[in-house]
Design a protein around this motif. Structure first.
Motif, PDB file in Angstrom:
ATOM      1  N   LEU A   1       2.039   4.648  -6.266  1.00  0.00           N
ATOM      2  CA  LEU A   1       0.737   4.489  -6.406  1.00  0.00           C
ATOM      3  C   LEU A   1       0.697   4.525  -7.789  1.00  0.00           C
ATOM      4  O   LEU A   1      -0.377   4.789  -8.098  1.00  0.00           O
ATOM      5  N   ARG A   2       1.670   6.218  -8.321  1.00  0.00           N
ATOM      6  CA  ARG A   2       1.119   6.198  -9.520  1.00  0.00           C
ATOM      7  C   ARG A   2       1.701   5.177 -10.648  1.00  0.00           C
ATOM      8  O   ARG A   2       1.479   4.648 -11.763  1.00  0.00           O
ATOM      9  N   ILE A   3       2.707   4.284  -9.528  1.00  0.00           N
ATOM     10  CA  ILE A   3       2.430   2.363 -10.915  1.00  0.00           C
ATOM     11  C   ILE A   3       1.605   2.209 -10.861  1.00  0.00           C
ATOM     12  O   ILE A   3       1.561   0.746 -12.219  1.00  0.00           O
ATOM     13  N   VAL A   4       0.987   1.475 -10.077  1.00  0.00           N
ATOM     14  CA  VAL A   4      -0.706   1.783  -9.910  1.00  0.00           C
ATOM     15  C   VAL A   4      -1.520   2.160 -10.412  1.00  0.00           C
ATOM     16  O   VAL A   4      -2.407   1.234 -11.707  1.00  0.00           O
ATOM     17  N   GLU A   5      -1.391   3.294 -11.179  1.00  0.00           N
ATOM     18  CA  GLU A   5      -2.117   4.089 -11.751  1.00  0.00           C
ATOM     19  C   GLU A   5      -1.758   3.930 -13.133  1.00  0.00           C
ATOM     20  O   GLU A   5      -2.650   3.321 -14.453  1.00  0.00           O
ATOM     21  N   SER A   6       0.049   3.692 -13.539  1.00  0.00           N
ATOM     22  CA  SER A   6      -0.280   3.099 -15.523  1.00  0.00           C
ATOM     23  C   SER A   6      -0.129   2.270 -15.112  1.00  0.00           C
ATOM     24  O   SER A   6      -1.246   1.375 -16.801  1.00  0.00           O
ATOM     25  N   GLU A   7      -0.290   0.982 -14.041  1.00  0.00           N
ATOM     26  CA  GLU A   7      -1.133  -0.669 -14.823  1.00  0.00           C
ATOM     27  C   GLU A   7      -2.563  -0.394 -15.328  1.00  0.00           C
ATOM     28  O   GLU A   7      -2.872  -1.098 -16.040  1.00  0.00           O
ATOM     29  N   LEU A   8      -3.419  -0.084 -14.321  1.00  0.00           N
ATOM     30  CA  LEU A   8      -4.203   0.667 -14.086  1.00  0.00           C
ATOM     31  C   LEU A   8      -5.268   1.231 -15.784  1.00  0.00           C
ATOM     32  O   LEU A   8      -5.805   0.415 -16.685  1.00  0.00           O
ATOM     33  N   ASP A   9      -4.070   2.039 -16.167  1.00  0.00           N
ATOM     34  CA  ASP A   9      -4.367   2.714 -17.494  1.00  0.00           C
ATOM     35  C   ASP A   9      -3.274   2.107 -18.584  1.00  0.00           C
ATOM     36  O   ASP A   9      -4.837   2.030 -19.826  1.00  0.00           O
ATOM     37  N   ALA A  10      -2.885   0.912 -18.328  1.00  0.00           N
ATOM     38  CA  ALA A  10      -3.194  -0.104 -19.796  1.00  0.00           C
ATOM     39  C   ALA A  10      -3.844  -1.575 -19.441  1.00  0.00           C
ATOM     40  O   ALA A  10      -3.504  -1.944 -19.552  1.00  0.00           O
ATOM     41  N   LYS A  11      -4.700  -0.968 -18.838  1.00  0.00           N
ATOM     42  CA  LYS A  11      -5.880  -2.102 -18.794  1.00  0.00           C
ATOM     43  C   LYS A  11      -5.214  -3.578 -17.563  1.00  0.00           C
ATOM     44  O   LYS A  11      -6.332  -4.232 -17.638  1.00  0.00           O
ATOM     45  N   GLU A  12      -4.772  -2.952 -17.208  1.00  0.00           N
ATOM     46  CA  GLU A  12      -4.024  -4.595 -15.657  1.00  0.00           C
ATOM     47  C   GLU A  12      -5.362  -4.562 -14.979  1.00  0.00           C
ATOM     48  O   GLU A  12      -6.163  -3.501 -14.299  1.00  0.00           O
ATOM     49  N   THR A  13      -5.934  -5.933 -14.797  1.00  0.00           N
ATOM     50  CA  THR A  13      -6.659  -5.523 -13.891  1.00  0.00           C
ATOM     51  C   THR A  13      -6.133  -4.809 -12.382  1.00  0.00           C
ATOM     52  O   THR A  13      -5.158  -4.892 -12.087  1.00  0.00           O
ATOM     53  N   PHE A  14      -6.869  -4.525 -11.634  1.00  0.00           N
ATOM     54  CA  PHE A  14      -6.515  -3.501 -10.119  1.00  0.00           C
ATOM     55  C   PHE A  14      -5.994  -4.352  -9.198  1.00  0.00           C
ATOM     56  O   PHE A  14      -5.068  -4.302  -8.558  1.00  0.00           O
ATOM     57  N   ARG A  15      -6.251  -5.617  -8.674  1.00  0.00           N
ATOM     58  CA  ARG A  15      -5.287  -6.910  -8.297  1.00  0.00           C
ATOM     59  C   ARG A  15      -3.174  -7.194  -8.930  1.00  0.00           C
ATOM     60  O   ARG A  15      -2.992  -6.417  -7.937  1.00  0.00           O
ATOM     61  N   ASN A  16      -3.832  -7.138  -9.919  1.00  0.00           N
ATOM     62  CA  ASN A  16      -2.789  -7.273 -10.715  1.00  0.00           C
ATOM     63  C   ASN A  16      -1.919  -5.425 -10.320  1.00  0.00           C
ATOM     64  O   ASN A  16      -0.684  -5.263 -10.102  1.00  0.00           O
ATOM     65  N   ALA A  17      -2.693  -4.851 -10.391  1.00  0.00           N
ATOM     66  CA  ALA A  17      -2.244  -3.204 -10.147  1.00  0.00           C
ATOM     67  C   ALA A  17      -1.043  -2.896  -9.218  1.00  0.00           C
ATOM     68  O   ALA A  17      -0.654  -2.771  -9.475  1.00  0.00           O
ATOM     69  N   VAL A  18      -2.384  -2.931  -8.314  1.00  0.00           N
ATOM     70  CA  VAL A  18      -1.476  -3.520  -7.072  1.00  0.00           C
ATOM     71  C   VAL A  18      -0.450  -4.256  -6.666  1.00  0.00           C
ATOM     72  O   VAL A  18       0.360  -3.686  -5.491  1.00  0.00           O
ATOM     73  N   LYS A  19      -0.102  -5.172  -7.662  1.00  0.00           N
ATOM     74  CA  LYS A  19       1.264  -6.239  -6.987  1.00  0.00           C
ATOM     75  C   LYS A  19       2.184  -5.239  -8.214  1.00  0.00           C
ATOM     76  O   LYS A  19       2.970  -5.739  -7.855  1.00  0.00           O
ATOM     77  N   ALA A  20       1.996  -4.894  -9.196  1.00  0.00           N
ATOM     78  CA  ALA A  20       2.905  -3.947  -9.522  1.00  0.00           C
ATOM     79  C   ALA A  20       3.503  -2.716  -8.659  1.00  0.00           C
ATOM     80  O   ALA A  20       4.693  -3.164  -8.504  1.00  0.00           O
ATOM     81  N   GLY A  21       3.002  -1.981  -7.622  1.00  0.00           N
ATOM     82  CA  GLY A  21       3.277  -1.341  -6.895  1.00  0.00           C
ATOM     83  C   GLY A  21       4.299  -2.188  -5.831  1.00  0.00           C
ATOM     84  O   GLY A  21       5.098  -1.474  -5.463  1.00  0.00           O
ATOM     85  N   MET A  22       3.315  -2.960  -5.242  1.00  0.00           N
ATOM     86  CA  MET A  22       4.133  -4.448  -4.487  1.00  0.00           C
ATOM     87  C   MET A  22       5.873  -4.576  -4.741  1.00  0.00           C
ATOM     88  O   MET A  22       6.608  -4.428  -3.382  1.00  0.00           O
ATOM     89  N   LEU A  23       5.729  -4.684  -6.268  1.00  0.00           N
ATOM     90  CA  LEU A  23       6.926  -5.558  -6.276  1.00  0.00           C
ATOM     91  C   LEU A  23       7.972  -4.209  -7.017  1.00  0.00           C
ATOM     92  O   LEU A  23       9.178  -4.937  -6.644  1.00  0.00           O
ATOM     93  N   ALA A  24       7.169  -3.108  -7.362  1.00  0.00           N
ATOM     94  CA  ALA A  24       8.292  -2.425  -6.656  1.00  0.00           C
ATOM     95  C   ALA A  24       9.072  -2.098  -5.542  1.00  0.00           C
ATOM     96  O   ALA A  24       9.909  -1.704  -5.625  1.00  0.00           O
ATOM     97  N   ILE A  25       8.329  -1.850  -4.283  1.00  0.00           N
ATOM     98  CA  ILE A  25       8.572  -1.166  -2.692  1.00  0.00           C
ATOM     99  C   ILE A  25       9.686  -2.534  -2.085  1.00  0.00           C
ATOM    100  O   ILE A  25      10.481  -2.601  -2.547  1.00  0.00           O
ATOM    101  N   LEU A  26       9.373  -4.187  -3.202  1.00  0.00           N
ATOM    102  CA  LEU A  26      10.211  -5.773  -3.037  1.00  0.00           C
ATOM    103  C   LEU A  26      11.921  -5.566  -3.414  1.00  0.00           C
ATOM    104  O   LEU A  26      12.408  -6.312  -3.341  1.00  0.00           O
ATOM    105  N   ASN A  27      11.963  -4.412  -4.307  1.00  0.00           N
ATOM    106  CA  ASN A  27      13.290  -4.298  -5.545  1.00  0.00           C
ATOM    107  C   ASN A  27      13.377  -2.896  -4.915  1.00  0.00           C
ATOM    108  O   ASN A  27      14.531  -2.265  -5.993  1.00  0.00           O
ATOM    109  N   SER A  28      12.868  -1.894  -4.128  1.00  0.00           N
ATOM    110  CA  SER A  28      13.140  -1.232  -3.361  1.00  0.00           C
ATOM    111  C   SER A  28      14.639  -1.148  -3.087  1.00  0.00           C
ATOM    112  O   SER A  28      15.564  -2.568  -2.181  1.00  0.00           O
ATOM    113  N   LYS A  29      15.809  -0.118  -3.000  1.00  0.00           N
ATOM    114  CA  LYS A  29      16.998  -0.163  -2.806  1.00  0.00           C
ATOM    115  C   LYS A  29      16.914  -0.460  -0.786  1.00  0.00           C
ATOM    116  O   LYS A  29      17.447  -0.848  -0.450  1.00  0.00           O
TER     117      LYS A  29
END
Length: 809
Positions: free
Chosen positions: A422-450
């Protein structure tokens, strides 16, 4: 000398302990100690040390310590270099072979122990196929990991591609996984449509194979006047290419598309059927292939689905041997093709004879249709589960990420883990990314997790040697489905029921009844039997003109279908060694010279009874097995013997001596079979002892050439008539056979040895590690259960999953 004898005694004592557990080599103290003391001590003790090499101070842990030194000893003895030829007393070939075999066995045991070593947590990376299947079941995207630029090929160990200690994660892997996850999420969640824009209708449409603008203007007007302009077709000779499958408008995006071709296929009497092959050039991938037999006036429509990029480059081939379309006589002319009755330009080759029968296999293509991208409802629901429905709703974002993480990690997820994403999503939003893309960033981290890329077993904070319910669920689903657990397995894990062996047995039945179990039968058969080696050495076209990709595919298909039939029909291990049936398609029946009977298309396999004189039955006489042990030019009886030794008896022969002279071809001398040349070749004492155990397992198949065709004489170089082949032999235990059928019956009579090997291979596949000494008792228990159930393969799978071994790390 006393120090050496004491050290040697310790080595032999420990080695004897290991060998007794392995039950492979007995009385080591009567073999190794006398040999080393008689032939090695004088030059390699503490006082002499010739070549700065000692044998008196080597570690007694043979196979795990001082491995280079023990390998050096083995290699020098194996080549006959040591003891040196100048000594008065040299060991006999049998004496040297026993020592070499003993060291080789200890080396194999040491390797297995290292491969099976497990820390507090074992991390087993998903294979490419498992990654693809898991992504599909997790998020509903059909990712093509094998395509150029996607995931790297999986390394293997003795044919197995699932071994955790081999499937490491390199920096290049990480980069590939990052790119893969981005591609997957972009397809699952494409950029939204502009506000107030209407969703585009499903892409699709049809086009004739030859469109009006492709026709010469003069002929276009003539055909329009005759009412034939919409009757123009595209005729395809052997090897011909059709490059106009795409519709005029581009695809809306990557995804699954349904493509249909309406066409006819004319087959010459007693000849090959034309073969439609649809190929994506940039992906280097065959999308679809099938033999086509349909009258010219009654075309059929074939439909298939494929995952395609936004801008596909598709070529369609008539993939059969025949007259080339390049010479002037076969090339397409400017006169449009309507039918064989209308005829062709005089200088072009005739398609049919005077009776209207096709002279060569050719296709007549009428039209192409498209539809897509196709998203199944359950796939759409999966994607909706992970994307908040309300813009900017962080509570929904957290719930969506938690749902994705639990499924992706295949276990419960702690609140702290979700906080991280969730902090990844929040950091993306702080960087002025769209909400949809911010959530995708959190999902991206999950799909690259060990936790997603690896199947983890164990705990970091404690030494736990058994699996918990969630780990059992993953081990079972990846064994039988090559993918993540489904909702029922997750529910049983949450209820703590998966350590109940009765529940596990019920789940095996359920999973095997599902269509996804085909992934297991295909994958395990391929890895156990080394089927990826089929076609590794393409057969010489001059020697084997009938061999092509379609035949190779049919060869491998028979073996996979055979394994699947044995499993699903409740048959026993005996069928793998000898059977009176097989799985056959039209192409393979023609190749084997068997009755075509009621066989349908060339690609569909069905169970058929074999004639008594078919020389087939079981795995060992299938063309796939016989060809993978060949070099593309000639059969290789030694390689066939090694394959039988490893795949059926579970034993690996010692490595051959270095710099062995190749078997001569004798092109100018009298013709001789490869067997005769081999028998002359192995008169060398250093070769004879090992070949005596290997060769009888391969010489039984002398009646089969390099691609598995039956023969009674061997076509070879030299002077005189081709010699007759002989397939008789004697096993190392003294049992004799006259031909391959008698050989297979001898193997069936020794079924317990194959039973243990099959179970060991299955356990290696299922547990993702090699079997070690510690697993011996568990494997014996499963083997005993198998014997009690008459060696039924389905019961063996159930016995493994229900065993204590399956619940161990």
């Amino acid at each position: 000398m006393t120090r050496f004898v004491f050290g040697l005694s310790a080595i032999v004592a420990l080695a004897a302990t290991a060998s007794s557990r392995a039950e492979e080599v007995r009385d080591i103290d009567n073999v190794v100690q006398p040999f080393l003391q008689k032939h090695c001590v004088e030059c390699h003790d503490a006082e002499v040390q010739k070549g700065e090499f000692r044998v008196d101070n080597l570690s007694p842990k043979v196979g795990t310590e001082n491995t280079p030194q023990w390998l050096e000893i083995m290699e020098r003895i194996n080549t006959g270099e040591m003891p040196p030829k100048k000594v008065k007393v040299r060991p006999g070939a049998d004496e040297s072979a026993k020592v070499v075999e003993w060291i080789a066995a200890r080396m194999k045991e040491g390797e297995s122990a290292r491969m099976a070593a497990r820390g507090r947590v074992s991390y087993n990376r998903l294979t490419r196929d498992e990654y693809v299947n898991t992504v599909r079941d997790l998020i509903g995207v059909h990712f093509d990991a094998n395509d150029p630029g996607n995931l790297l090929e999986d390394p293997e160990w003795h044919g197995f591609e699932r071994i955790g200690s081999v499937l490491t994660l390199s920096p290049s892997n990480i980069e590939k996984y990052l790119g893969a996850a981005e591609t997957i999420l972009d397809e699952a969640y494409p950029d939204p449509l502009p506000e107030n824009a209407k969703p585009a209708p499903l892409f699709g449409g049809s086009k004739p194979a030859i469109e009006e603008e492709q026709i010469n203007e003069r002929h276009r007007e003539r055909l329009r006047e005759l009412g034939l302009l919409d009757k123009v077709r595209f005729e395809m000779w052997a090897g011909d290419i059709f490059r106009h499958s795409n519709l005029r408008e581009p695809l809306p995006g990557p995804g699954i598309y349904e493509i249909s071709y309406t066409l006819s296929g004319l087959k010459p009497e007693n000849g090959r059927a034309p073969r439609l092959k649809v190929y994506e050039t940039r992906l280097d991938r065959v999308l679809f292939e099938r033999d086509i037999v349909a009258p010219e006036d009654k075309p059929i429509t074939v439909t298939f689905s494929a995952h395609l990029p936004k801008d596909p480059h598709i070529h369609v081939y008539n993939d059969v041997p025949g007259p080339s379309n390049n010479p002037r006589s076969g090339r397409h002319g400017e006169v449009p093709f309507i039918s064989t009755k209308v005829g062709r330009i005089p200088w072009q080759m005739k398609l049919t004879d005077e009776a209207g029968q096709a002279r060569y296999p050719f296709l007549i293509l009428d039209s192409v249709s498209w539809k897509g991208p196709i998203i199944e409802e359950h796939e759409r629901q999966l994607r909706n589960d992970y994307m908040p429905s309300e813009e900017g709703n962080m509570q929904q974002a957290r719930a969506c990420l938690a749902t994705l993480a639990k499924r992706a990690f295949r276990r419960p997820v702690a609140d702290e883990e979700i906080d991280h994403y969730l902090r990844i999503v929040e950091s993306e939003l702080d960087a002025k990314e769209t909400f949809r893309n911010a959530v995708k960033a959190g999902m991206l981290a999950i799909l690259n997790s060990k936790s997603f890329l690896f199947i983890a077993e164990g705990d970091e904070n404690t030494s736990r040697h058994t699996l918990n319910d969630w780990e059992i669920a993953s081990r079972l689903s990846y064994l039988l489905w090559n993918t993540m657990p489904d909702a029922e397995l997750f529910a049983l894990a949450e209820q703590g029921k998966l350590r109940d062996k009765a529940v596990l047995a019920q789940q095996v039945t359920r999973l095997l009844a599902d269509a996804r179990s085909r992934r297991f039968t295909d994958s395990f058969a391929t890895q156990w039997l080394r089927l990826k080696k089929v076609g590794m050495f393409p057969p010489d076209k001059n020697l084997y003109p009938d061999y092509d990709n379609a035949l190779e595919t049919s060869m491998v298909g028979e073996t996979k279908a055979f394994f699947r039939e044995v499993l699903s029909s409740g048959l026993t291990l005996r069928e793998f060694l000898h059977s009176d049936w097989s799985m056959m398609n039209l192409r393979l029946a023609q190749f084997y010279g068997l009755p075509e009977g009621t066989l349908g298309g060339a690609d569909e396999f069905q169970r058929v009874s074999l004639p008594a004189d078919s020389h087939r039955g079981g795995l060992l006489t299938q063309a796939s097995i016989l060809s993978l042990t060949s070099d593309g030019v000639r059969h290789r009886p030694v390689h066939r013997g090694v394959w039988v030794m490893e795949s059926i008896f579970g034993k690996s022969p010692p490595p051959p001596p270095a710099n062995v002279n190749p078997i001569p071809t004798n092109p100018t001398g009298p013709k001789a079979t490869l067997r005769q040349k081999l028998e002359a070749h192995v008169q060398d004492a250093n070769c004879a002892a090992c070949h005596a155990k290997i060769d009888p397992l391969g010489l039984a198949f002398e009646n089969y050439d390099a691609i598995g065709r039956w023969r009674t004489e061997e076509v070879t170089d030299g002077i005189g008539e081709n010699p007759k082949v002989t397939a008789a032999g004697m096993l190392p235990d003294g049992r004799e056979y006259l031909n391959v059928d008698e050989f297979k019956k001898l193997l069936v009579a020794d079924l317990d040895a194959f039973n243990y090997t099959f179970i060991e291979k299955l356990a290696t596949y299922g547990l993702r590690r090699s079997m070690s000494f510690d697993d011996r008792d568990n494997l014996k228990a499963i083997a005993a259960a198998s014997k009690a159930m008459d060696y039924r393969v389905k019961d063996i799978v159930t016995a493994l999953v229900s065993s204590d071994l399956f619940q161990k790390r």
